[in-house]
Design a protein around this motif. Structure first.
Motif, mmCIF file in Angstrom:
data_model
loop_
_atom_site.group_PDB
_atom_site.id
_atom_site.type_symbol
_atom_site.label_atom_id
_atom_site.label_comp_id
_atom_site.label_asym_id
_atom_site.label_seq_id
_atom_site.Cartn_x
_atom_site.Cartn_y
_atom_site.Cartn_z
ATOM 1 N N GLU A 147 -35.960 -9.754 -25.992
ATOM 2 C CA GLU A 147 -34.585 -9.254 -26.027
ATOM 3 C C GLU A 147 -33.597 -10.425 -26.125
ATOM 4 O OE1 GLU A 147 -35.203 -5.088 -23.516
ATOM 5 O OE2 GLU A 147 -34.727 -6.934 -22.443
ATOM 6 N N LEU A 148 -33.929 -11.496 -25.421
ATOM 7 C CA LEU A 148 -33.060 -12.684 -25.495
ATOM 8 C C LEU A 148 -33.038 -13.241 -26.915
ATOM 9 C CD1 LEU A 148 -33.535 -15.013 -22.385
ATOM 10 C CD2 LEU A 148 -31.490 -13.787 -23.082
ATOM 11 N N LYS A 149 -34.211 -13.218 -27.553
ATOM 12 C CA LYS A 149 -34.326 -13.714 -28.931
ATOM 13 C C LYS A 149 -33.504 -12.869 -29.894
ATOM 14 C CE LYS A 149 -38.380 -16.220 -30.326
ATOM 15 N NZ LYS A 149 -39.782 -16.121 -30.561
ATOM 16 N N ALA A 150 -33.485 -11.570 -29.624
ATOM 17 C CA ALA A 150 -32.788 -10.643 -30.530
ATOM 18 C C ALA A 150 -31.275 -10.656 -30.309
ATOM 19 C CB ALA A 150 -33.325 -9.232 -30.318
ATOM 20 N N THR A 151 -30.842 -11.395 -29.293
ATOM 21 C CA THR A 151 -29.403 -11.439 -28.982
ATOM 22 C C THR A 151 -28.855 -12.818 -29.324
ATOM 23 O OG1 THR A 151 -29.885 -10.000 -27.111
ATOM 24 C CG2 THR A 151 -27.718 -11.022 -27.142
ATOM 25 N N ARG A 152 -27.796 -12.802 -30.097
ATOM 26 C CA ARG A 152 -27.145 -14.080 -30.409
ATOM 27 C C ARG A 152 -25.938 -14.235 -29.494
ATOM 28 N NH1 ARG A 152 -26.985 -15.473 -36.889
ATOM 29 N NH2 ARG A 152 -27.837 -17.535 -36.506
ATOM 30 N N ILE A 153 -25.782 -15.425 -28.948
ATOM 31 C CA ILE A 153 -24.615 -15.712 -28.109
ATOM 32 C C ILE A 153 -23.863 -16.878 -28.737
ATOM 33 C CG2 ILE A 153 -23.839 -16.374 -25.799
ATOM 34 C CD1 ILE A 153 -25.608 -14.316 -24.932
ATOM 35 N N LEU A 154 -22.587 -16.663 -28.938
ATOM 36 C CA LEU A 154 -21.740 -17.718 -29.519
ATOM 37 C C LEU A 154 -20.651 -18.082 -28.520
ATOM 38 C CD1 LEU A 154 -23.233 -16.811 -32.060
ATOM 39 C CD2 LEU A 154 -21.082 -16.769 -33.258
ATOM 40 N N GLN A 155 -20.233 -19.333 -28.558
ATOM 41 C CA GLN A 155 -19.174 -19.758 -27.638
ATOM 42 C C GLN A 155 -17.999 -20.356 -28.403
ATOM 43 O OE1 GLN A 155 -20.784 -22.716 -25.013
ATOM 44 N NE2 GLN A 155 -21.025 -24.226 -26.632
ATOM 45 N N LEU A 156 -16.808 -20.026 -27.905
ATOM 46 C CA LEU A 156 -15.570 -20.538 -28.496
ATOM 47 C C LEU A 156 -14.850 -21.338 -27.417
ATOM 48 C CD1 LEU A 156 -13.413 -20.439 -30.825
ATOM 49 C CD2 LEU A 156 -12.547 -18.346 -29.758
ATOM 50 N N PRO A 157 -14.600 -22.633 -27.657
ATOM 51 C CA PRO A 157 -13.900 -23.406 -26.627
ATOM 52 C C PRO A 157 -12.440 -22.977 -26.509
ATOM 53 C CG PRO A 157 -14.251 -24.744 -28.603
ATOM 54 C CD PRO A 157 -14.931 -23.424 -28.849
ATOM 55 N N ILE A 158 -11.934 -22.948 -25.279
ATOM 56 C CA ILE A 158 -10.522 -22.564 -25.082
ATOM 57 C C ILE A 158 -9.694 -23.843 -25.147
ATOM 58 C CG2 ILE A 158 -8.903 -21.282 -23.611
ATOM 59 C CD1 ILE A 158 -11.384 -20.094 -22.214
ATOM 60 N N GLU A 159 -9.473 -24.321 -26.359
ATOM 61 C CA GLU A 159 -8.720 -25.565 -26.526
ATOM 62 C C GLU A 159 -7.394 -25.304 -27.224
ATOM 63 O OE1 GLU A 159 -11.609 -27.913 -28.542
ATOM 64 O OE2 GLU A 159 -12.700 -28.360 -26.684
ATOM 65 N N GLU A 160 -7.457 -24.485 -28.268
ATOM 66 C CA GLU A 160 -6.242 -24.179 -29.036
ATOM 67 C C GLU A 160 -5.907 -22.717 -28.751
ATOM 68 O OE1 GLU A 160 -6.944 -25.220 -33.117
ATOM 69 O OE2 GLU A 160 -4.806 -25.140 -33.554
ATOM 70 N N ALA A 161 -5.089 -22.495 -27.745
ATOM 71 C CA ALA A 161 -4.864 -21.117 -27.307
ATOM 72 C C ALA A 161 -3.423 -20.903 -26.872
ATOM 73 C CB ALA A 161 -5.803 -20.787 -26.144
ATOM 74 N N SER A 162 -2.990 -19.653 -27.011
ATOM 75 C CA SER A 162 -1.640 -19.296 -26.559
ATOM 76 C C SER A 162 -1.689 -17.949 -25.857
ATOM 77 C CB SER A 162 -0.695 -19.188 -27.763
ATOM 78 O OG SER A 162 -1.182 -18.218 -28.676
ATOM 79 N N ALA A 163 -0.740 -17.746 -24.960
ATOM 80 C CA ALA A 163 -0.585 -16.442 -24.327
ATOM 81 C C ALA A 163 0.843 -15.973 -24.548
ATOM 82 C CB ALA A 163 -0.870 -16.537 -22.824
ATOM 83 N N LYS A 164 1.017 -14.663 -24.573
ATOM 84 C CA LYS A 164 2.369 -14.105 -24.665
ATOM 85 C C LYS A 164 2.442 -12.967 -23.654
ATOM 86 C CE LYS A 164 5.795 -12.580 -28.054
ATOM 87 N NZ LYS A 164 6.055 -12.266 -29.462
#
Ligand SMILES: Cc1cc2nc3c(=O)[nH]c(=O)nc-3n(C[C@H](O)[C@H](O)[C@H](O)COP(=O)(O)OP(=O)(O)OC[C@H]3O[C@@H](n4cnc5c(N)ncnc54)[C@H](O)[C@@H]3O)c2cc1C
Length: 228
Positions: A147-164
Motif C-alpha cells: 500500500e505504501l508503494k502504491a501511494t505517492r507522497i509529494l512535499q512542497l516547501p513553505i518558502e514562497e507563501a502568502s496569506a490573506k
C-alpha cells in the motif's frame, strides 16, 4: 506578523492590509483548512485539482495514487500553486457592491518533490490521518508495504507563501452609505460535524470509534463567534 512578501510573486496587490506572510498565520490556515487546491500546467493546459494536504514542519504534503496525472506532472518538475481556504462568514453591506465574505486563505508557490523514504512516507500518512481524525491512526490497520508503494507522497516547501485574511463587519459604515436605513453586519459560518454513523456492514458488537466520538464531541457545537 510579517508584512513583507518573501517574493514579488506572492505579494498581494489588492487590499494589502489583509496580507500576512508570517509562518504562524500561514501554518494556522494550512492546518485548519480541510481541503487544498493544487494548480499546475499539464500539456499547456492549466488544472486546479482539489486535494487533501497535511503540513508537517516546513513542508506541505499531498498524496495520491501512483497513477495520478497530477502527481506525475508535479514530480516531473512542474511549477505548482497550492491554495487552502477557510470560509468564515458572509458580510452584508448596505450596497450590493460592498458585500463580501470573511475568510482566511493561503497561497504557496513552488516545486514539489517526491518522498521516497518508507519511514517518512508512513509519517506523512499518519499526519494526513491525524489531522482528519485525531487518534484514528492508532485505531486503524497500518499501511502494508504494498500500500505504501502504491501511494505517492509529494512535499512542497513553505518558502514562497502568502496569506490573506478578512474579518469582521462591512467597510461602508464610514461612507455615505452608512447613513442608509439598510441593515448591515455579518453572518459567521462554521464547519459543524454530525454524529458518527456506523457502516451497515459493520460486524455486530464493535463499539463506535473513540476517535470519531471525540471529534464529533469537539466539533458538533458552533464555535463561539470570533470577535471582529
Ligand atoms: C473564498 C474567497 C473568495 C474570493 N472571491 C473573490 C471575488 O469574487 N473576486 C475577487 O476579485 N477576489 C476574490 N477573492 C480575493 C482573491 O483571492 C484575491 O485576493 C483578489 O483577486 C486580489 O488579488 P490580487 O490582485 O491582490 O493578487 P494577485 O496579483 O492575483 O496575486 C498576487 C499574489 O498575491 C497572493 N494572493 C492573492 N490572493 C490571495 C489570497 N486570497 N490568499 C492568499 N494569497 C493571495 C498570491 O501569493 C498571489 O500569487 C476571494 C478570496 C477568497 C479566499
Amino acid at each position: 506578523m510579517r508584512h513583507t512578501a518573501p517574493s514579488q510573486r506572492v505579494r498581494l496587490t489588492r487590499s494589502p492590509e489583509r496580507a500576512a506572510y508570517d509562518r504562524e498565520t500561514i501554518d494556522g490556515i494550512l492546518d485548519e483548512a480541510m481541503v487544498a487546491h493544487l494548480g499546475f500546467v499539464h500539456d499547456g493546459h492549466p488544472f486546479v485539482v482539489p486535494t487533501l494536504h497535511a503540513r508537517v514542519g516546513d513542508v506541505v504534503y499531498v498524496h495520491g495514487s501512483s497513477a495520478s496525472r497530477m502527481l506525475r506532472t508535479l514530480v516531473a518538475g512542474a511549477q505548482a500553486c497550492l491554495t487552502a481556504t477557510i470560509f468564515d462568514g458572509i458580510v452584508l453591506s448596505r450596497s450590493v457592491y460592498e458585500h463580501d465574505i470573511n475568510y482566511r486563505s493561503v497561497v504557496v508557490l513552488g516545486q514539489l518533490t517526491e518522498v521516497d523514504d518508507e519511514k517518512r512516507k508512513n509519517a506523512a500518512l499518519e499526519a494526513f490521518m491525524e489531522r482528519l481524525v485525531p487518534g484514528r491512526w492508532a485505531e486503524s490497520r497500518p499501511p502494508t508495504r504494498q500500500e505504501l508503494k502504491a501511494t505517492r507522497i509529494l512535499q512542497l516547501p513553505i518558502e514562497e507563501a502568502s496569506a490573506k485574511v478578512r474579518t469582521g463587519h462591512p467597510d461602508d459604515a464610514d461612507s455615505e452609505d452608512g447613513l442608509l436605513g439598510i441593515w448591515a453586519g455579518h453572518i459567521p459560518v462554521n464547519l459543524r460535524y454530525g454524529e458518527p454513523i456506523a457502516d451497515p456492514a459493520l460486524r455486530h458488537g464493535i463499539p463506535v470509534s473513540q476517535a470519531a466520538t471525540a471529534l464529533y464531541r469537539t466539533r458538533r457545537q458552533m464555535p463561539a463567534v470570533r470577535p471582529s
